[in-house]
Design an enzyme around this catalytic site. Structure first.
Site, PDB file in Angstrom:
ATOM      1  N   HIS A 206      16.788  21.644 -16.164  1.00 14.82           N
ATOM      2  CA  HIS A 206      15.643  22.557 -16.190  1.00 14.82           C
ATOM      3  C   HIS A 206      14.976  22.482 -17.555  1.00 14.82           C
ATOM      4  O   HIS A 206      15.654  22.476 -18.577  1.00 14.82           O
ATOM      5  CB  HIS A 206      16.109  24.001 -15.934  1.00 14.82           C
TER       6      HIS A 206
ATOM      7  N   ILE B 140      -6.035  -3.514   6.633  1.00 14.74           N
ATOM      8  CA  ILE B 140      -5.528  -3.302   7.993  1.00 14.74           C
ATOM      9  C   ILE B 140      -4.219  -4.026   8.248  1.00 14.74           C
ATOM     10  O   ILE B 140      -3.830  -4.244   9.397  1.00 14.74           O
ATOM     11  CB  ILE B 140      -6.575  -3.744   9.037  1.00 14.74           C
ATOM     12  N   GLY B 141      -3.515  -4.388   7.190  1.00 14.60           N
ATOM     13  CA  GLY B 141      -2.220  -5.026   7.382  1.00 14.60           C
ATOM     14  C   GLY B 141      -2.164  -6.430   6.805  1.00 14.60           C
ATOM     15  O   GLY B 141      -3.071  -6.867   6.100  1.00 14.60           O
TER      16      GLY B 141
ATOM     17  N   ARG C 210       3.461 -22.246  -5.196  1.00 14.60           N
ATOM     18  CA  ARG C 210       2.166 -22.914  -5.098  1.00 14.60           C
ATOM     19  C   ARG C 210       1.086 -22.283  -5.968  1.00 14.60           C
ATOM     20  O   ARG C 210       0.054 -22.896  -6.232  1.00 14.60           O
ATOM     21  CB  ARG C 210       1.700 -22.934  -3.648  1.00 14.60           C
TER      22      ARG C 210
END
Length: 464
Positions: free
Chosen positions: A443, A269-270, A35
């Site tokens: 390393h 908040i979600g 959409r």
């Protein structure tokens, strides 16, 4: 007459478009319905453009601290419009890339609002017409949207959701971030590095509450040191938007309510799943608080209806959606894919410093009854980290003391979002501490800390 396909996918986010590509590879005739924009929220308004913004703030941080590297950079500044434009161009480039992938894989794209009208049937409402589609199988991959505060809807001017926060027309001077999950902490990190005075309000006792407690504690100290004000165990009672800013009534740990003024607020908040008005109710598709209930293959309780991604619940992550899409499609095509194991899904927060994890936290492992061996190695003990000027952070590993199983891994520090995949692979392969100890790590690299953390769990640390 309806156009007929083997599979219709409703939604083209990282779950939907990946599922479409895999289905095409398996010889299925595929349609995808979108959409808005191909790529969904992640590509256009989430994962990717936010990382572009965070890269900008990271570079700006280094510019303002150039002297630490023996460099000079007088009076660094920025152009907010150019920062936003770069982020949007990155999203646009990837959106075009998804379009190319759909064409390459012969996936038919329908732009419009899709609704499932019956089993195996879906209609697409476009600007000037409605197109009817049919397929034996339909995958719902409609994603989710930001959750609004019930008493203060986002207005895009002073109260923002993540979308508004990605395209600011002005830089906040004093910013309130409501919620300290990954989205909240990332935006707090970005705006703080760009010079805003940032406050985070979190109702739970600690920030990044899904992470290991030691990681949360480290991030609390790190963000506070950077100048961010953290208010944990506090609740937002009221948020009022005005011409000059916002007023927030915040209830502290002691129950006292105080009023604070900010120039802007970000609500993090979600999310809310996009499961309304797409035809699920009429078919009897089972949901739990709006999220579609599925099994490990993405199957719902209704034959021929599948679901993947954010609409199916936590964790709300792009890579989880993509993997679910592949599993569902392979099952649809008659294969025997493995079921989704959410315990092997990594979580990443791209703040400064970064956070990454996979598997159980130490506390969750103890709650599950395991006897543990825990290793931890600090960035300050790693040569590459010191050379990079990124000596803050640590790597933590949690093992089952009886079997050597890697139960969880938790990291905080520079580039840990890249490092975590090593432990994800280890868990997927059911690797024990023995194989990890015997593995050679290059390393100098940051990855050496992964080795040292494993060694540390068994009393064999080398460089500390």
């Amino acid at each position: 007459m309806a156009d007929t396909f083997d599979l219709i996918i409703l939604g083209s986010g990282p779950g939907g478009y990946v599922a479409a590509i895999r289905a095409s590879q398996l010889g299925l005739k595929v349609a995808i319905v979108e959409r808005e924009r191909l790529g969904g929220i992640c590509l256009n308004w989430g994962c990717i453009p936010t990382k572009a913004l965070l890269r900008t703030s990271e570079i700006y941080h280094y510019m303002t601290h150039a002297d630490s590297y023996g460099l000079s950079c007088e009076k660094p500044g920025f152009d907010l419009a150019k920062i936003v434009d770069r982020s949007r161009k990155v999203a646009g480039q990837l959106n075009a890339g998804v379009k190319g992938l759909m064409k390459k894989n012969k996936v038919t794209v329908f732009e419009g609002v899709g609704t499932i009208t019956a089993k195996g049937k879906l209609s697409v409402k476009q600007a000037d017409k409605t197109v009817d589609l049919e397929a034996k199988n339909i995958i719902v991959a409609t994603g989710a949207r930001a959750r609004d505060l019930p008493f203060a809807k986002a207005d895009g001017t002073r109260i923002w959701t993540y979308r508004h926060a990605m395209v600011p027309t002005e830089m906040p001077t004093k910013l309130l971030v409501i919620g300290s999950g990954a989205i909240g902490v990332e935006f707090a990190s970005f705006y703080n590095d760009m010079g805003a005075d940032v406050t985070i309000v979190e109702m739970l006792p600690r920030i990044l509450p899904v992470e290991d407690e030691e990681v949360s504690a480290f991030m609390d100290k790190a963000l506070t040191k950077q100048g961010i004000t953290l208010m944990t165990g506090t609740g937002l009672e009221k948020l009022e938007s005005g011409v000059g800013g916002v007023k927030a009534s915040i209830k502290g740990k002691d129950g006292t309510v105080t009023t604070h003024e900010f120039s802007h607020a970000i609500v993090a908040i979600g999310i809310v799943p996009n499961t309304e008005n797409i035809g699920l109710e009429a078919l009897g598709v089972e949901t739990d608080r709006g999220h579609i209930k599925t099994n490990g293959y993405g199957q719902t309780n209704v034959d021929g209806i599948w679901a993947i991604g954010d609409v199916t619940g936590a964790p709300w992550l792009a890579h989880k959606a993509s993997h679910e899409g592949i599993i569902a499609v392979e099952k649809i095509a008659g294969g025997t894919p493995h079921q989704m194991d959410k315990g092997n899904i990594p979580g990443c927060t791209y703040s400064r410093p970064q956070v990454a994890s996979v598997g159980m936290t130490e506390a969750k492992a103890k709650e599950a009854g395991y006897t543990l061996k825990v290793g931890k190695f600090p960035f300050i003990g790693n040569g590459k980290a010191i050379a990079l000027g990124e000596a803050e952070g640590f790597v933590k590993t949690v093992f089952d003391a009886k079997t050597g199983e890697l139960l969880g891994a938790h990291m905080v520090g520079a580039e840990v979002t890249e490092l975590i995949q090593g432990y994800v692979i280890a868990r997927q392969l059911e690797t024990t501490e023995a194989e990890l100890m015997e593995t050679v790590f290059a390393h100098p690299t940051l990855s050496e800390m992964m080795h040292e953390s494993v060694l540390g769990a068994y009393g064999r640390t080398i460089h500390m």
